[in-house]
Design a protein around this motif. Structure first.
Motif, PDB file in Angstrom:
ATOM      1  N   ILE A  71      -1.795   0.037  -0.250  1.00  0.00           N
ATOM      2  CA  ILE A  71      -0.648   0.593  -0.982  1.00  0.00           C
ATOM      3  C   ILE A  71      -0.659   0.048  -2.410  1.00  0.00           C
ATOM      4  O   ILE A  71      -0.409   0.774  -3.366  1.00  0.00           O
ATOM      5  CB  ILE A  71       0.686   0.271  -0.273  1.00  0.00           C
ATOM      6  CG1 ILE A  71       0.760   0.976   1.077  1.00  0.00           C
ATOM      7  CG2 ILE A  71       1.876   0.641  -1.138  1.00  0.00           C
ATOM      8  CD1 ILE A  71       0.754   2.484   0.995  1.00  0.00           C
ATOM      9  N   ASN A  72      -0.977  -1.236  -2.563  1.00  0.00           N
ATOM     10  CA  ASN A  72      -1.104  -1.805  -3.911  1.00  0.00           C
ATOM     11  C   ASN A  72      -2.230  -1.122  -4.686  1.00  0.00           C
ATOM     12  O   ASN A  72      -2.111  -0.885  -5.889  1.00  0.00           O
ATOM     13  CB  ASN A  72      -1.343  -3.315  -3.845  1.00  0.00           C
ATOM     14  CG  ASN A  72      -0.100  -4.075  -3.423  1.00  0.00           C
ATOM     15  OD1 ASN A  72       1.022  -3.585  -3.567  1.00  0.00           O
ATOM     16  ND2 ASN A  72      -0.289  -5.263  -2.874  1.00  0.00           N
ATOM     17  N   ASN A  82      -6.045  -3.347   5.683  1.00  0.00           N
ATOM     18  CA  ASN A  82      -4.811  -4.012   5.264  1.00  0.00           C
ATOM     19  C   ASN A  82      -3.918  -2.994   4.546  1.00  0.00           C
ATOM     20  O   ASN A  82      -4.200  -2.604   3.410  1.00  0.00           O
ATOM     21  CB  ASN A  82      -5.150  -5.191   4.349  1.00  0.00           C
ATOM     22  CG  ASN A  82      -3.933  -5.984   3.939  1.00  0.00           C
ATOM     23  OD1 ASN A  82      -2.862  -5.437   3.684  1.00  0.00           O
ATOM     24  ND2 ASN A  82      -4.105  -7.291   3.881  1.00  0.00           N
ATOM     25  N   GLU A  83      -2.862  -2.581   5.222  1.00  0.00           N
ATOM     26  CA  GLU A  83      -1.980  -1.536   4.699  1.00  0.00           C
ATOM     27  C   GLU A  83      -1.356  -1.926   3.356  1.00  0.00           C
ATOM     28  O   GLU A  83      -1.347  -1.133   2.416  1.00  0.00           O
ATOM     29  CB  GLU A  83      -0.881  -1.262   5.729  1.00  0.00           C
ATOM     30  CG  GLU A  83       0.103  -0.195   5.352  1.00  0.00           C
ATOM     31  CD  GLU A  83       1.164   0.004   6.421  1.00  0.00           C
ATOM     32  OE1 GLU A  83       2.065   0.827   6.171  1.00  0.00           O
ATOM     33  OE2 GLU A  83       1.118  -0.653   7.484  1.00  0.00           O
ATOM     34  N   GLU A  84      -0.864  -3.141   3.249  1.00  0.00           N
ATOM     35  CA  GLU A  84      -0.212  -3.588   2.016  1.00  0.00           C
ATOM     36  C   GLU A  84      -1.193  -3.583   0.834  1.00  0.00           C
ATOM     37  O   GLU A  84      -0.850  -3.136  -0.254  1.00  0.00           O
ATOM     38  CB  GLU A  84       0.381  -4.981   2.203  1.00  0.00           C
ATOM     39  CG  GLU A  84       1.167  -5.462   1.014  1.00  0.00           C
ATOM     40  CD  GLU A  84       1.801  -6.836   1.249  1.00  0.00           C
ATOM     41  OE1 GLU A  84       2.052  -7.532   0.250  1.00  0.00           O
ATOM     42  OE2 GLU A  84       2.030  -7.208   2.415  1.00  0.00           O
ATOM     43  N   GLU A  85      -2.403  -4.078   1.064  1.00  0.00           N
ATOM     44  CA  GLU A  85      -3.429  -4.070   0.010  1.00  0.00           C
ATOM     45  C   GLU A  85      -3.716  -2.656  -0.481  1.00  0.00           C
ATOM     46  O   GLU A  85      -3.849  -2.420  -1.671  1.00  0.00           O
ATOM     47  CB  GLU A  85      -4.738  -4.669   0.537  1.00  0.00           C
ATOM     48  CG  GLU A  85      -4.936  -6.116   0.268  1.00  0.00           C
ATOM     49  CD  GLU A  85      -6.336  -6.572   0.669  1.00  0.00           C
ATOM     50  OE1 GLU A  85      -7.187  -5.744   1.081  1.00  0.00           O
ATOM     51  OE2 GLU A  85      -6.580  -7.776   0.560  1.00  0.00           O
ATOM     52  N   TYR A 145      -0.485   8.253   3.845  1.00  0.00           N
ATOM     53  CA  TYR A 145       0.498   8.186   2.767  1.00  0.00           C
ATOM     54  C   TYR A 145       0.198   9.340   1.811  1.00  0.00           C
ATOM     55  O   TYR A 145      -0.946   9.539   1.415  1.00  0.00           O
ATOM     56  CB  TYR A 145       0.397   6.856   2.022  1.00  0.00           C
ATOM     57  CG  TYR A 145       0.930   5.697   2.815  1.00  0.00           C
ATOM     58  CD1 TYR A 145       2.283   5.382   2.783  1.00  0.00           C
ATOM     59  CD2 TYR A 145       0.094   4.930   3.611  1.00  0.00           C
ATOM     60  CE1 TYR A 145       2.785   4.323   3.518  1.00  0.00           C
ATOM     61  CE2 TYR A 145       0.587   3.871   4.352  1.00  0.00           C
ATOM     62  CZ  TYR A 145       1.932   3.575   4.304  1.00  0.00           C
ATOM     63  OH  TYR A 145       2.433   2.532   5.038  1.00  0.00           O
ATOM     64  N   VAL A 198      -8.029  -1.575  -4.940  1.00  0.00           N
ATOM     65  CA  VAL A 198      -7.428  -2.842  -4.496  1.00  0.00           C
ATOM     66  C   VAL A 198      -7.746  -3.943  -5.506  1.00  0.00           C
ATOM     67  O   VAL A 198      -6.916  -4.823  -5.763  1.00  0.00           O
ATOM     68  CB  VAL A 198      -7.931  -3.215  -3.079  1.00  0.00           C
ATOM     69  CG1 VAL A 198      -7.612  -4.655  -2.734  1.00  0.00           C
ATOM     70  CG2 VAL A 198      -7.315  -2.257  -2.049  1.00  0.00           C
ATOM     71  N   HIS A 243      -0.979   2.108  -5.898  1.00  0.00           N
ATOM     72  CA  HIS A 243      -0.106   1.882  -7.054  1.00  0.00           C
ATOM     73  C   HIS A 243      -0.896   1.493  -8.304  1.00  0.00           C
ATOM     74  O   HIS A 243      -0.392   1.648  -9.418  1.00  0.00           O
ATOM     75  CB  HIS A 243       0.965   0.840  -6.732  1.00  0.00           C
ATOM     76  CG  HIS A 243       2.050   1.394  -5.872  1.00  0.00           C
ATOM     77  ND1 HIS A 243       2.521   0.739  -4.763  1.00  0.00           N
ATOM     78  CD2 HIS A 243       2.743   2.553  -5.951  1.00  0.00           C
ATOM     79  CE1 HIS A 243       3.463   1.474  -4.193  1.00  0.00           C
ATOM     80  NE2 HIS A 243       3.610   2.585  -4.893  1.00  0.00           N
TER      81      HIS A 243
END
Length: 150
Positions: free
Chosen positions: A21-22, A16-19, A51, A104, A25
């Motif tokens: 990236i979070n 899961n790309e969004e997870e 990334y 994550v 962060h």
């Protein structure tokens, strides 16, 4: 204490790309990573997103160091201290990997291998020699570990 931090995060097709990236962060809150696409070894349905970027603003570097000390427990900090020699190269770069799964879940966990968030941390040393960087960063870690005991 730190000149800069270079980072890389590999995101595979089944993740899961969004997870992730979070999770990145969670470790480096203020980054705006650059994206590169690569083809995996299995062909067209095996794309990898990479990334990456660099953190060099003093405020963000101080925040990272503060969070490193506060997110890792005493045992993790002692292990990091014990591993400093092998995790640092002759150019004073400290190589750390953080678990993607833990990131994550908003946790920091240093791992030695496997799929992870890669950090290359340039440790300040004058002159820039490994033994000086090891001494400076090691003394910093020991003082923080001792402070956690109080």
């Amino acid at each position: 204490m730190i000149h800069n931090i270079r980072y890389r995060l590999f995101v595979y097709e089944n993740e899961n790309e969004e997870e992730l990236i979070n999770g990145l962060h969670n470790i480096l809150p203020d980054v705006v990573p650059e994206l590169e696409e690569a083809e995996g070894m299995l062909g067209e349905n095996d794309n990898i997103l990479i990334y990456s970027g660099i953190v060099d603003k003093k405020r963000y570097l101080k925040d990272f160091l503060f969070n490193l000390i506060n997110q890792l427990d005493k045992d993790q900090l002692l292990k990091l201290y014990d591993d400093l020699e092998r995790k640092m190269d002759d150019q004073c770069n400290l190589f750390l990997r953080f678990s993607k799964d833990a990131a994550v879940d908003e946790k920091w966990q240093i791992v030695d291998r496997g799929d992870s968030i890669h950090l290359k941390i340039k440790i300040a040393a004058y002159p820039a020699k490994k033994d000086i960087a090891l001494k400076n960063f090691g003394e910093y870690l020991i003082s923080e570990i001792e402070a956690k005991q109080d």
